[in-house]
Design a protein around this motif. Sequence first.
Motif, PDB file in Angstrom:
ATOM      1  N   ALA A 107     -67.558 -72.854   1.730  1.00 40.74           N
ATOM      2  CA  ALA A 107     -66.591 -73.457   0.809  1.00 40.74           C
ATOM      3  C   ALA A 107     -66.394 -72.512  -0.365  1.00 40.74           C
ATOM      4  N   SER A 108     -65.148 -72.217  -0.668  1.00 40.92           N
ATOM      5  CA  SER A 108     -64.879 -71.300  -1.767  1.00 40.92           C
ATOM      6  C   SER A 108     -63.799 -71.827  -2.689  1.00 40.92           C
ATOM      7  N   ASP A 109     -64.051 -71.647  -3.966  1.00 40.63           N
ATOM      8  CA  ASP A 109     -63.029 -71.828  -4.988  1.00 40.63           C
ATOM      9  C   ASP A 109     -61.939 -70.778  -4.773  1.00 40.63           C
ATOM     10  N   LEU A 110     -60.799 -70.988  -5.411  1.00 37.51           N
ATOM     11  CA  LEU A 110     -59.686 -70.039  -5.271  1.00 37.51           C
ATOM     12  C   LEU A 110     -59.440 -69.236  -6.543  1.00 37.51           C
ATOM     13  N   ASP A 111     -58.891 -69.869  -7.573  1.00 37.51           N
ATOM     14  CA  ASP A 111     -58.494 -69.129  -8.776  1.00 37.51           C
ATOM     15  C   ASP A 111     -59.695 -68.515  -9.474  1.00 37.51           C
ATOM     16  N   GLY A 112     -59.661 -67.195  -9.611  1.00 39.04           N
ATOM     17  CA  GLY A 112     -60.754 -66.468 -10.224  1.00 39.04           C
ATOM     18  C   GLY A 112     -61.872 -66.112  -9.266  1.00 39.04           C
ATOM     19  N   THR A 113     -61.798 -66.628  -8.046  1.00 43.00           N
ATOM     20  CA  THR A 113     -62.845 -66.384  -7.051  1.00 43.00           C
ATOM     21  C   THR A 113     -62.266 -65.591  -5.873  1.00 43.00           C
ATOM     22  N   ILE A 114     -61.352 -66.194  -5.122  1.00 42.35           N
ATOM     23  CA  ILE A 114     -60.606 -65.458  -4.097  1.00 42.35           C
ATOM     24  C   ILE A 114     -59.323 -64.887  -4.699  1.00 42.35           C
ATOM     25  N   LEU A 115     -58.652 -65.692  -5.498  1.00 41.85           N
ATOM     26  CA  LEU A 115     -57.412 -65.258  -6.158  1.00 41.85           C
ATOM     27  C   LEU A 115     -57.769 -64.640  -7.501  1.00 41.85           C
ATOM     28  N   LYS A 116     -57.616 -63.318  -7.597  1.00 46.50           N
ATOM     29  CA  LYS A 116     -58.014 -62.600  -8.799  1.00 46.50           C
ATOM     30  C   LYS A 116     -56.816 -62.287  -9.684  1.00 46.50           C
ATOM     31  N   ASN A 117     -57.068 -62.264 -10.994  1.00 45.82           N
ATOM     32  CA  ASN A 117     -56.065 -61.816 -11.971  1.00 45.82           C
ATOM     33  C   ASN A 117     -54.747 -62.567 -11.872  1.00 45.82           C
ATOM     34  N   GLY A 118     -54.850 -63.882 -11.678  1.00 41.90           N
ATOM     35  CA  GLY A 118     -53.657 -64.711 -11.645  1.00 41.90           C
ATOM     36  C   GLY A 118     -52.874 -64.660 -10.346  1.00 41.90           C
ATOM     37  N   ALA A 119     -53.434 -64.066  -9.302  1.00 43.13           N
ATOM     38  CA  ALA A 119     -52.738 -63.960  -8.014  1.00 43.13           C
ATOM     39  C   ALA A 119     -52.414 -65.343  -7.468  1.00 43.13           C
ATOM     40  N   GLN A 120     -51.261 -65.451  -6.794  1.00 46.50           N
ATOM     41  CA  GLN A 120     -50.823 -66.715  -6.201  1.00 46.50           C
ATOM     42  C   GLN A 120     -50.692 -66.604  -4.685  1.00 46.50           C
ATOM     43  N   GLU A 121     -51.193 -65.529  -4.121  1.00 50.89           N
ATOM     44  CA  GLU A 121     -51.214 -65.336  -2.672  1.00 50.89           C
ATOM     45  C   GLU A 121     -52.600 -64.858  -2.274  1.00 50.89           C
ATOM     46  N   LEU A 122     -53.054 -65.259  -1.109  1.00 51.19           N
ATOM     47  CA  LEU A 122     -54.353 -64.814  -0.633  1.00 51.19           C
ATOM     48  C   LEU A 122     -54.360 -63.316  -0.404  1.00 51.19           C
ATOM     49  N   PRO A 123     -55.506 -62.664  -0.564  1.00 50.16           N
ATOM     50  CA  PRO A 123     -55.591 -61.226  -0.269  1.00 50.16           C
ATOM     51  C   PRO A 123     -55.202 -60.933   1.176  1.00 50.16           C
TER      52      PRO A 123
END
Length: 260
Positions: free
Chosen positions: A6-22
């Motif tokens: 289980a993973s958080d998104l904003d600041g965890t997977i989504l960096k620097n305000g990103a709104q799309e997955l890597p």
Amino acid sequence: MIKLIASDLDGTILKNGAQELPDGFCDLVKKLKEQGIQFVAASGRQYYNLRLLFAPIENDIHYIAENGSLCVCDNQVISRGYIDRGLGLRIFQAVRKRSGCHCLLSCESACYTDSKDPAFIRHIREVVRYDLRTVDNLDDVREPFLKAAVCDFTGADNIEAYFQKLFENEIKVVTSGTIWVDFIAPDANKGTALAVLAGRLGIRPEECMTFGDRYNDAEMLEFAGTSYAMADGAPGLSEYSTDVTDSVEDVLELLLRSTS
């Protein structure tokens, strides 16, 4: 053996305000599933928005939305947390008294705002991509309240203490991302939602791995046998985790190689 991530998104997977997955993240999740490891998107975001983000694999993962107030397993809602309506109305009133703040009310069907600021409405609809409905007054919304959130574009740190002082004895008040303060239903958090989900799937806490960067992730980090606080996350969050990382993808790639 890890069976659930289980993973958080904003600041965890989504960096620097990103709104799309890597790039390649959905492929990585698919490979993990092929190895018997399931994935949970665990976020303060709206369920509708999470499905948009994970569109290529939206039916292959589970969801903890609204900071734990809505948990979805195999496309079925398995737990909900509600805010008392009277308390919600007092929160709305307090937000109106605080200059520069915008309130977002999350319900199961959609989210609502009575903000008249075009920049805020555009941010929610076009940048964050929520299913947003505008109303003249949030007090008129009749659906049960899942979560209330306050946005301050100058930063959540500017309003967190203000709202905690007013409401911390009645409801959990936490930062979520860099510009949001969330009011979370009593007994609802990412950790309790993950516990319900893991129980439904027959997975033990020691078979779970979690990632987070803010204090709204603390209970989820504590629940899992293996957990990672982000290196650039909130100060002191690592006290709730077993490890620290600066990249979710790197940890998952290592896990994938160890199971292949």
